[in-house]
Structure formats: structure tokens, C-alpha cells
Design a protein around this motif. Structure first.
Motif, PDB file in Angstrom:
ATOM      1  N   ASP A   1       0.807  -1.231   0.000  1.00  0.00           N
ATOM      2  CA  ASP A   1       0.000   0.000   0.000  1.00  0.00           C
ATOM      3  C   ASP A   1       0.834   1.272   0.000  1.00  0.00           C
ATOM      4  OD1 ASP A   1      -2.398  -1.329  -0.103  1.00  0.00           O
ATOM      5  OD2 ASP A   1      -2.635  -1.410   2.082  1.00  0.00           O
ATOM      6  N   GLY A   2       1.965   1.243  -0.715  1.00  0.00           N
ATOM      7  CA  GLY A   2       2.785   2.451  -0.837  1.00  0.00           C
ATOM      8  C   GLY A   2       3.520   2.845   0.428  1.00  0.00           C
ATOM      9  N   ARG A   3       3.525   1.958   1.440  1.00  0.00           N
ATOM     10  CA  ARG A   3       4.218   2.300   2.691  1.00  0.00           C
ATOM     11  C   ARG A   3       5.727   2.220   2.492  1.00  0.00           C
ATOM     12  NH1 ARG A   3       2.177  -1.560   7.018  1.00  0.00           N
ATOM     13  NH2 ARG A   3       2.039  -2.965   5.251  1.00  0.00           N
ATOM     14  N   ARG A   4       6.473   2.773   3.456  1.00  0.00           N
ATOM     15  CA  ARG A   4       7.931   2.908   3.299  1.00  0.00           C
ATOM     16  C   ARG A   4       8.680   1.725   3.885  1.00  0.00           C
ATOM     17  NH1 ARG A   4      10.806   8.163   4.885  1.00  0.00           N
ATOM     18  NH2 ARG A   4      12.055   7.813   3.023  1.00  0.00           N
TER      19      ARG A   4
ATOM     20  N   GLY B   1       4.781  -2.801  -4.643  1.00  0.00           N
ATOM     21  CA  GLY B   1       3.976  -1.666  -4.196  1.00  0.00           C
ATOM     22  C   GLY B   1       4.515  -0.911  -2.994  1.00  0.00           C
ATOM     23  N   TRP B   2       5.735  -1.230  -2.552  1.00  0.00           N
ATOM     24  CA  TRP B   2       6.341  -0.493  -1.439  1.00  0.00           C
ATOM     25  C   TRP B   2       7.041   0.757  -1.963  1.00  0.00           C
ATOM     26  CZ3 TRP B   2       5.865  -1.881   3.669  1.00  0.00           C
ATOM     27  CH2 TRP B   2       5.405  -3.182   3.931  1.00  0.00           C
ATOM     28  N   ASP B   3       7.095   1.782  -1.138  1.00  0.00           N
ATOM     29  CA  ASP B   3       7.983   2.921  -1.372  1.00  0.00           C
ATOM     30  C   ASP B   3       9.318   2.497  -0.754  1.00  0.00           C
ATOM     31  OD1 ASP B   3       9.297   5.315  -1.569  1.00  0.00           O
ATOM     32  OD2 ASP B   3       8.158   6.310   0.026  1.00  0.00           O
TER      33      ASP B   3
ATOM     34  N   SER C   1      10.623   6.617  10.559  1.00  0.00           N
ATOM     35  CA  SER C   1      10.255   7.000   9.200  1.00  0.00           C
ATOM     36  C   SER C   1       9.962   5.810   8.279  1.00  0.00           C
ATOM     37  CB  SER C   1      11.331   7.899   8.585  1.00  0.00           C
ATOM     38  OG  SER C   1      12.596   7.313   8.665  1.00  0.00           O
ATOM     39  N   PHE C   2      10.044   4.583   8.812  1.00  0.00           N
ATOM     40  CA  PHE C   2       9.764   3.419   7.962  1.00  0.00           C
ATOM     41  C   PHE C   2       8.729   2.487   8.609  1.00  0.00           C
ATOM     42  CE2 PHE C   2      13.900   4.862   6.530  1.00  0.00           C
ATOM     43  CZ  PHE C   2      13.741   4.827   5.146  1.00  0.00           C
ATOM     44  N   ASP C   3       7.919   1.854   7.724  1.00  0.00           N
ATOM     45  CA  ASP C   3       6.928   0.883   8.192  1.00  0.00           C
ATOM     46  C   ASP C   3       7.521  -0.513   8.277  1.00  0.00           C
ATOM     47  OD1 ASP C   3       4.266   2.528   7.990  1.00  0.00           O
ATOM     48  OD2 ASP C   3       5.388   2.948   6.141  1.00  0.00           O
TER      49      ASP C   3
END
Ligand SMILES: [Zn+2]
Length: 314
Positions: free
Chosen positions: A116-119, A138-140, A175-177
Motif C-alpha cells: 500500500d505504498g508504505r515505506r 507496491g512499497w515505497d 520514518s519506515f513501516d
């Protein structure tokens, strides 16, 4: 041999990274007397280096049982080597690593949930194969990597791989998931300190996956001193127990640690087999060519590589 790692000035005695104890017992004696001459010293730090069985003394901590190289190359020597490392052979293995990483990521997402575009940050990203895999899912996705050669390669291919280490990288806290470390922790001078940096970078509730060798696996115990992962560039030999302990000590809650294999091409396997038996390597190479299997990445799992999935508590 004047500037080789075999010189005492480039080696240092270190306490146990897990518990700080300085007492230890010898587990595997120094085998570098059989090594090549000093002119080839840097090649020991390449990911694909076939220097199996060549290593400084490997010891077990008397207090907690953690297994590590001691004495080992000085911290700045290790750091310098990883900054200057170049490994064109790794590029040939890109396809097989991609398949391996797709499997690693799929398993990791059982814990993280969909991208879902998470980091996501891949620590020790090398040429960015996992970063690329995570972007496709789909990851950033970002990478952190000390080797200039590898970072240049990754950035030339449009990937966000930052040159440096966790100490000097300027990522803000939380700052990261998700964070990943594939085949990295065994190379680090200070795994506990690095995992503490990882903890700070993760958002509360975020996940980390750490993949490394398991020295207490059945295969490792059966192979003894012939276990192929005993090599100079590996300085920490975790078991499932000690890997869990170091993660918990850094603040993580370990949810699962399980064996996770990889995909390799036959030709790569035979380069690893060759130091043990040139004859057998030739036979397998020949069979690979005849059957066409030399072009297909094959799943390999001896149970001696494990992935830990852990979480920063909410
Ligand atoms: Zn210890």
C-alpha cells in the motif's frame, strides 16, 4: 603479506556483542594459515567470494553461548572493505536472487500486510535487487548500502539506494513501516547497535525481517568445520536462540524465526562445491549442461538459513 588481514595490527579482540562478556571457548580454530597470499585479501569481502573454510578463530561466549570471530578484522578495516567492495559475479546471479527475494518478500508480507505504498528500508541493499522487488510489490522502498560500486549500480538503475551506514544515514526516527536485512547481520561489527538503530527508524508497530545463517541448525552441526558458511567475511554466527535474543535486546518482539532457503543456479552451486571436490563440480556442471538445468534457478534449503520476523511494539 605486508598489508594483509593476517597482520596483528589489523585485527582486534572484541567482547561478546550480545552480553559483553570477554570469556570464551574456541569453537573453530584459525584456518588462515592455508590461505592465499595477501594480495587477494579484499576478495574475502565479496558476497560471492568462494573463500570457504578460511577464517580467523571462531569462539563461543562462555556466558551466553553466542558464536563469533575473535580476534577479528578491526572495525575500520571491515568498514573500509565494504565501502570499496566490487562484485561483478553478483550481477550474474541477479535473476536467481530476484526469485529468492520475491519469496522472502511474500513471506514477510504475511506479517506486514500488503505494501500500500508504505515505506520500507532494505539495510545492506547492495545493488538494490530487493529494493526493486519491493517497489514492484507496491512499497515505497529505499536501500542503504556502504559499497560505492553497488550504490552507483543501483542508482544508475533508478533505485533509491543511499550510500552509507545506519550511523550516518540521515533518515528521521520512525520514518519506515518495514525494515529488512538479508544476509547482512553476520557481516556487521556491532549487530546489537545496528538493530537499535533499526528500532529507532521503524514506526511503532513496524516490522523487521532479519535473514542469516543458523550455526545450530542440524546441517551446520553435521557439517562441523566443513559447514560452508564458516568464512572470513562472516563475523557473527547466530542461532535461532541468539538471533531472537539480540532482536529482543534491541527492543523488538520476536514473532517467529524459521528456516527460509533460496534459489540458486546450478553453476553458482558448483563454484561453491569446487573447493571441496573439483571432480564432483565438473560432473554436476556437465549434468547441468546436458539437462539444461544449468539455466534454471533451483530451490535450495538445507535448513541452515533462517529468517526472523520481529516487531517494534506499539
Ligand atoms: Zn555473550
Amino acid at each position: 603479506m605486508t598489508s594483509s588481514l593476517h597482520d596483528d595490527g589489523l585485527m582486534e579482540h572484541v567482547p561478546c556483542n550480545l552480553c559483553g562478556a570477554t570469556e570464551y571457548t574456541l569453537r573453530f580454530p584459525d584456518t588462515r594459515m592455508h590461505s592465499v597470499n595477501g594480495s587477494e585479501q579484499w576478495t574475502a569481502f565479496r558476497c560471492t567470494h568462494p573463500g570457504y573454510g578460511i577464517h580467523p578463530p571462531i569462539v563461543a561466549c562462555s556466558r551466553c553461548g553466542h558464536i563469533y570471530t575473535n580476534p577479528r578484522p578491526r572495525y575500520d578495516v571491515i568498514q573500509h572493505n565494504y565501502e570499496i567492495v566490487e562484485d561483478p559475479l553478483y550481477l550474474q546471479e541477479r535473476g536467481a536472487r530476484k526469485i529468492t527475494f520475491r519469496h522472502h518478500l511474500k513471506n514477510f508480507q504475511r506479517y506486514t500486510g500488503p505494501a500500500d505504498g508504505r515505506r520500507l528500508l532494505d539495510v545492506g541493499a547492495y545493488i538494490g535487487v530487493f529494493v526493486e522487488t519491493a517497489i514492484e510489490a507496491g512499497w515505497d522502498a529505499w536501500g542503504l548500502e556502504p559499497s560505492l560500486w553497488a550504490v552507483n549500480y543501483a542508482t544508475e538503475h533508478g533505485l533509491s539506494v543511499v550510500q552509507g551506514t545506519l550511523e550516518d544515514a540521515r533518515f528521521p526516527p520512525e520514518s519506515f513501516d518495514a525494515l529488512t536485512m538479508w544476509d547482512v547481520i553476520e557481516h556487521l561489527a556491532d549487530p546489537l547497535g545496528q538493530l537499535e538503530h533499526c528500532y529507532r527508524l521503524l514506526k511503532p508497530g513496524g516490522w523487521i525481517a532479519v535473514h542469516t545463517m543458523d550455526i545450530e541448525s542440524l546441517f551446520a552441526r553435521l557439517m562441523g568445520s566443513r559447514w560452508p558458511w564458516l568464512m572470513e567475511m562472516h563475523i557473527h554466527y547466530f542461532s535461532r536462540r541468539t538471533l531472537g535474543e539480540v532482536l529482543e535486546k534491541a527492543g523488538f518482539r520476536v514473532v517467529r524465526i524459521r528456516p527460509e532457503g533460496r534459489f540458486l543456479r546450478l553453476r553458482y552451486l558448483t563454484t561453491r562445491l569446487r573447493p571441496y571436490s573439483a571432480f564432483l563440480a565438473d560432473v554436476v556442471d556437465g549434468l547441468g549442461r546436458v539437462t539444461g538445468l544449468d539455466k534454471v534457478p533451483l530451490p535450495v534449503n538445507f535448513g541452515d538459513l533462517v529468517t526472523a520476523y520481529a516487531r517494534r511494539p506499539d
